[in-house]
Design a protein around this motif. Structure first.
Motif, PDB file in Angstrom:
ATOM      1  N   TRP A  31       0.877  -1.183   0.000  1.00 27.32           N
ATOM      2  CA  TRP A  31       0.000   0.000   0.000  1.00 27.32           C
ATOM      3  C   TRP A  31       0.905   1.221   0.000  1.00 27.32           C
ATOM      4  N   THR A  54      -6.340   7.522   2.712  1.00 28.09           N
ATOM      5  CA  THR A  54      -6.137   6.506   3.757  1.00 28.09           C
ATOM      6  C   THR A  54      -5.011   6.896   4.714  1.00 28.09           C
ATOM      7  N   TYR A  91     -16.152  -0.409  -5.102  1.00 24.67           N
ATOM      8  CA  TYR A  91     -15.214  -0.038  -4.041  1.00 24.67           C
ATOM      9  C   TYR A  91     -15.869   0.986  -3.131  1.00 24.67           C
ATOM     10  N   GLN A  92     -15.678   0.814  -1.817  1.00 24.69           N
ATOM     11  CA  GLN A  92     -16.410   1.624  -0.844  1.00 24.69           C
ATOM     12  C   GLN A  92     -16.004   3.096  -0.856  1.00 24.69           C
ATOM     13  N   ARG A  93     -14.816   3.407  -1.354  1.00 24.04           N
ATOM     14  CA  ARG A  93     -14.370   4.804  -1.381  1.00 24.04           C
ATOM     15  C   ARG A  93     -14.748   5.412  -2.726  1.00 24.04           C
ATOM     16  N   LEU A 137      -3.768   2.133  -4.969  1.00 24.32           N
ATOM     17  CA  LEU A 137      -4.416   0.840  -5.201  1.00 24.32           C
ATOM     18  C   LEU A 137      -3.579  -0.051  -6.111  1.00 24.32           C
ATOM     19  N   ARG A 162      -8.872  -7.396  -3.689  1.00 26.46           N
ATOM     20  CA  ARG A 162      -7.526  -7.012  -4.144  1.00 26.46           C
ATOM     21  C   ARG A 162      -6.515  -7.886  -3.428  1.00 26.46           C
ATOM     22  N   ALA A 217      -9.737  -4.794   0.387  1.00 29.86           N
ATOM     23  CA  ALA A 217     -10.864  -4.321  -0.431  1.00 29.86           C
ATOM     24  C   ALA A 217     -11.789  -5.461  -0.837  1.00 29.86           C
ATOM     25  N   GLU A 256     -15.158  -6.680  -0.876  1.00 32.41           N
ATOM     26  CA  GLU A 256     -16.456  -6.051  -0.666  1.00 32.41           C
ATOM     27  C   GLU A 256     -17.525  -6.763  -1.480  1.00 32.41           C
TER      28      GLU A 256
END
Length: 344
Positions: A100, A120, A226-228, A239, A263, A275, A277
């Motif tokens: 990351w 993040t 994706y939640q963001r 990412l 991911r 990630a 989801e």
């Protein structure tokens, strides 16, 4: 607890044991000699003016009046995991950091300052592994200046609960007014069982299993789940960072967002998952495990043998799922934010 030859409980720790893992027993009500006892195990992070502070595995600190102690001793480090891969805190921290990556970083001795326009905390916090090459106060001042120049609050990512973690640093940050905002855990486990978890039964038709599409980049469909939301170019760089990155998608109905995504970053023997989801309307159908299994099989093909992931302490659903998949907590990690007055 320590028991003397005469059969009495004894306190066998002193202020000289700060930094060591200890186990203590104290009276719940120090004013009652026949009261209830409470046991605490953790790292002794300070002993000043008759008050002990012990940091538990979770990162929570317990203040104890020394006059309430009835027994105490130094204990060996927590035993290594009997199942799954063996790993040190530092190895896992560096593996997680490579999975990351920020868009900008700078070294401060052995510390790494990381920034990614606020996307993040992990990509916008200092990773303090080792010696910054300065006294702590000077190092923290340098950290605050670096983030202030980028219009960001200063965060420090620390860890507790395993051999070699940073309970003492956490205590020093708290003494200086830094506030812990987020606590999560890093979990690990063997990769092969995870790869087999969601594989179709031998007698089942392969077509009955949800299809999983793997790709090297996050396309618009993946990002729509994706939640963001409103992912920026900076976020796309984060990412897509890591030694070998894979994105998994379970397609949704025509014109709809994917049913599930995930991911994975493969880095030597480690495969890191993030990630994962699922469409809320399609939960409890095994889609999360299907996604993780597909990514795990690809990671096995690349030579990985161990899995890791990060999960927040209050995410009961995810913790239950990952436990069923054979993973378990290795250590807790925390993000501390600089004192508010320092960032104003």
């Amino acid at each position: 607890m320590e028991i003397s030859a005469a059969g009495r409980l004894e306190v066998r720790i002193t202020a000289a044991d700060v930094g060591k893992r200890v186990s203590v027993r104290r009276l719940t009500d120090p004013g009652v000699t026949e009261g209830k006892f409470t046991d605490t195990v953790g790292v002794l992070t300070s002993w000043d003016d008759g008050v002990l502070v012990i940091t538990r595995k979770s990162g929570d600190s317990v203040r104890i009046d020394a006059s309430s102690l009835v027994a105490g001793k130094v204990v060996p480090p927590a035993p290594a995991r009997r199942r799954g891969p063996a790993a040190s805190f530092e190895e896992l921290s560096r593996i997680a950091a490579r999975a990351w990556r920020p868009v900008e970083s700078e070294r401060l001795g052995d510390w790494e300052l990381r920034a990614a326009s606020g996307f993040t905390r992990r990509a916008n916090s200092v990773l303090p592994l080792g010696d910054p090459g300065l006294p702590l106060d000077a190092a923290l001042d340098a950290v605050r200046r670096w983030y202030a120049e980028r219009g960001l609050p200063a965060y420090a990512q620390t860890a507790t609960g395993a051999e070699g973690t940073q309970e003492l640093l956490c205590a020093e940050l708290e003494r200086r007014g830094w506030v812990r905002e987020v606590t999560a855990e890093l979990w690990i486990g063997a990769l092969a069982p995870l790869a087999d978890t969601a594989a179709p039964d031998a007698g089942a038709s392969a077509s009955s299993a949800p299809s999983v599409v793997l790709a090297r980049s996050a396309d618009e469909a993946w990002l729509s789940r994706y939640q963001r939301k409103g992912v920026s170019e900076v976020a796309l760089k984060v990412l897509g960072s890591g030694p070998s990155v894979w994105f998994a998608t379970v397609p949704g109905a025509s014109g709809e967002a994917p049913a599930a995504i995930g991911r994975c970053v493969v880095d030597g023997r480690w495969a890191g998952f993030a990630a994962v989801e699922v469409d809320p309307a399609q939960r409890r159908r095994g889609l999360a495990t299907t996604v993780m299994a597909a990514l795990a099989r690809r990671a096995l093909d690349e030579g990985a043998s161990a899995a890791w992931l990060q999960v927040e302490a209050d995410n009961a659903g995810a913790r239950a799922l990952y436990g069923r998949l054979g993973l378990g907590a290795h250590h807790a990690y925390h993000h501390y934010r600089e004192p508010r007055e320092a960032s104003s």
